[in-house]
Design an enzyme around this catalytic site. Structure first.
Site, mmCIF file in Angstrom:
data_model
loop_
_atom_site.group_PDB
_atom_site.id
_atom_site.type_symbol
_atom_site.label_atom_id
_atom_site.label_comp_id
_atom_site.label_asym_id
_atom_site.label_seq_id
_atom_site.Cartn_x
_atom_site.Cartn_y
_atom_site.Cartn_z
ATOM 1 N N HIS A 6 19.663 -7.471 -0.300
ATOM 2 C CA HIS A 6 18.387 -7.849 -0.924
ATOM 3 C C HIS A 6 18.445 -9.342 -1.296
ATOM 4 O O HIS A 6 17.559 -9.836 -1.983
ATOM 5 C CB HIS A 6 18.160 -7.064 -2.215
ATOM 6 N N TYR A 52 6.146 -3.246 6.679
ATOM 7 C CA TYR A 52 6.174 -1.786 6.515
ATOM 8 C C TYR A 52 4.924 -1.144 7.132
ATOM 9 O O TYR A 52 5.011 -0.147 7.844
ATOM 10 C CB TYR A 52 6.264 -1.497 5.009
ATOM 11 N N LYS A 78 6.451 8.809 -1.776
ATOM 12 C CA LYS A 78 5.276 9.225 -0.999
ATOM 13 C C LYS A 78 5.345 8.691 0.423
ATOM 14 O O LYS A 78 4.879 9.321 1.360
ATOM 15 C CB LYS A 78 4.013 8.669 -1.654
ATOM 16 N N GLY A 79 5.860 7.460 0.530
ATOM 17 C CA GLY A 79 5.995 6.862 1.861
ATOM 18 C C GLY A 79 4.658 6.613 2.541
ATOM 19 O O GLY A 79 4.524 6.781 3.752
HETATM 20 P P1 A3P Z 1 6.767 4.772 -2.157
HETATM 21 O O1 A3P Z 1 7.346 4.647 -3.532
HETATM 22 O O2 A3P Z 1 5.489 4.015 -1.996
HETATM 23 O O3 A3P Z 1 6.652 6.175 -1.710
HETATM 24 P P2 A3P Z 1 13.159 1.229 -0.517
HETATM 25 O O4 A3P Z 1 13.709 2.122 0.524
HETATM 26 O O5 A3P Z 1 13.170 -0.202 -0.127
HETATM 27 O O6 A3P Z 1 13.720 1.533 -1.846
HETATM 28 O O7 A3P Z 1 11.601 1.578 -0.575
HETATM 29 C C1 A3P Z 1 11.179 2.837 -1.010
HETATM 30 C C2 A3P Z 1 9.809 3.118 -0.472
HETATM 31 O O8 A3P Z 1 9.915 3.460 0.929
HETATM 32 C C3 A3P Z 1 9.204 4.321 -1.168
HETATM 33 O O9 A3P Z 1 7.803 4.093 -1.145
HETATM 34 C C4 A3P Z 1 9.616 5.447 -0.228
HETATM 35 O O10 A3P Z 1 8.861 6.605 -0.359
HETATM 36 C C5 A3P Z 1 9.443 4.797 1.119
HETATM 37 N N1 A3P Z 1 10.238 5.424 2.189
HETATM 38 C C6 A3P Z 1 11.492 5.913 2.103
HETATM 39 N N2 A3P Z 1 11.877 6.432 3.278
HETATM 40 C C7 A3P Z 1 10.855 6.246 4.139
HETATM 41 C C8 A3P Z 1 10.658 6.588 5.516
HETATM 42 N N3 A3P Z 1 11.592 7.185 6.218
HETATM 43 N N4 A3P Z 1 9.483 6.242 6.080
HETATM 44 C C9 A3P Z 1 8.533 5.616 5.362
HETATM 45 N N5 A3P Z 1 8.650 5.283 4.054
HETATM 46 C C10 A3P Z 1 9.805 5.598 3.448
#
Ligand code: A3P
Length: 321
Positions: free
Chosen positions: A129, A217, A288-289
């Protein structure tokens, strides 16, 4: 480094960190410290300093970078599945039994650098990060490849707010979304200011598109199949025609989908040791993704203010969401 000098190093960094600007307004179990223009938890910051001193990148490394809550879990899963596809498939991939974060070391998490799994790959994968200007010098001088993913700022704020609630101090009520919004806009968020994080990588990717792949994303959500191919091409590990015909690209898209990963036992019940005493449930990485969940949380005024900052900070450099 041996144990003795590691301890001395730790105290030395502790001392530097305690002299940095500090902010405790997220009411998180850790305060944030500002270093080279960005905000960090102390455990991460020690890792950043350590990586700056010791990390030696190789030209064949691929570094996956992003700010928190912009899709690291997903992009780590995708790149890992792409790089290991000659060894694993969707029925035996380590992704079925490990949180994607465990499938590659993170530069700023010192203990994770010992993970053997990706070191044995033809394309060694690392995650981080760390903002572009604070990356260890050897990442830049080795000219290794970097894959950066960012996400629409309003959705990042909402995702971050939910995530940070899990880190809330037990003795305090957790932060309201309005308070988190103020801090986020002010630039005080882990590895933030978020817009500055994006801008560093955006500018670098404009200068060297062959070295830095800049992804959003939202684009991946729209057409994951296309981007899996693009990412594989960029990594220098393209899908052959035969693989494409056999559905290898789609297999990776499906393996790494939110639906699939979030329903795996490991991601429903496992725990992730982020750094030091920082432990979170694996399920925290799967909420939620979706694109646009901000509409269910932010007022039109909040949305407008964030959009304005995005326009001011990024729009003039040609980056829009
Ligand atoms: P939301 O909180 O909007 O649902 P990171 O992985 O950088 O911590 O980011 C987390 C975000 O990515 C979360 O978003 C999560 O739900 C989403 N996420 C995790 N896995 C995913 C996947 N396989 N496809 C799409 N989104 C995903």
């Amino acid at each position: 480094i041996d144990n003795g000098s590691a301890k001395a190093n730790h105290h030395y960094k502790d001392k530097i960190i305690s002299g940095l600007p500090r902010d405790e307004r997220w009411l998180s179990i850790f305060d944030c410290y500002q270093y080279q223009g960005f905000w960090y938890y102390p455990g991460h910051l020690e890792g950043v300093m350590s990586a700056q001193e010791h990390f030696v990148a190789n030209p064949t490394d691929v570094i996956i970078s992003n700010a928190p809550k912009t899709g690291s879990t997903w992009i780590k899963a995708l790149t890992f599945a792409i790089a290991t596809r000659s060894k694993y498939n969707s029925s035996n991939s380590p992704l079925l039994t490990s949180l994607p974060h465990y499938c590659m070391p993170a530069l700023e998490v010192i203990s994770s650098l010992k993970f053997p799994i990706t070191q044995s790959l033809e394309i060694p994968l690392f995650a981080t990060h760390i903002p572009y200007d604070s990356l260890p010098k050897s990442v830049l001088s080795s000219r290794c490849k970097i894959i950066y993913i960012c996400r629409e700022p309003k959705d990042v704020l909402v995702s971050l707010w939910y995530h940070m609630k899990r880190h809330a101090r037990k003795d305090k009520a957790s932060l309201s979304l309005q308070e988190a919004f103020e801090l986020f806009c002010e630039g005080v968020s882990v590895f933030g200011p978020y817009w500055d994080h994006i801008l560093g990588y955006w500018k670098a990717s404009m200068e060297s598109p062959q070295r830095i792949l800049f992804l959003k994303y939202e684009d991946l959500k729209k057409d994951a199949h296309f981007y899996v191919q693009k990412i594989a091409d960029f990594m220098g590990y393209p899908f052959s025609l035969n693989e494409e015909k056999k559905g290898a690209v789609q297999e990776i898209v499906d393996l790494c989908s939110f639906e699939n990963l979030s329903n795996l036992e490991v991601n429903k019940t496992g725990k992730h040791h982020v750094s030091g005493s920082n432990i979170v449930d694996n399920s925290a990485f799967f909420r939620k993704g979706e694109v646009g969940d901000w509409k269910n949380h932010l007022t039109p005024e909040m949305a407008e203010r964030i959009d304005k900052i995005t326009e001011q900070k990024l729009g003039r450099f040609g980056l829009e969401f």
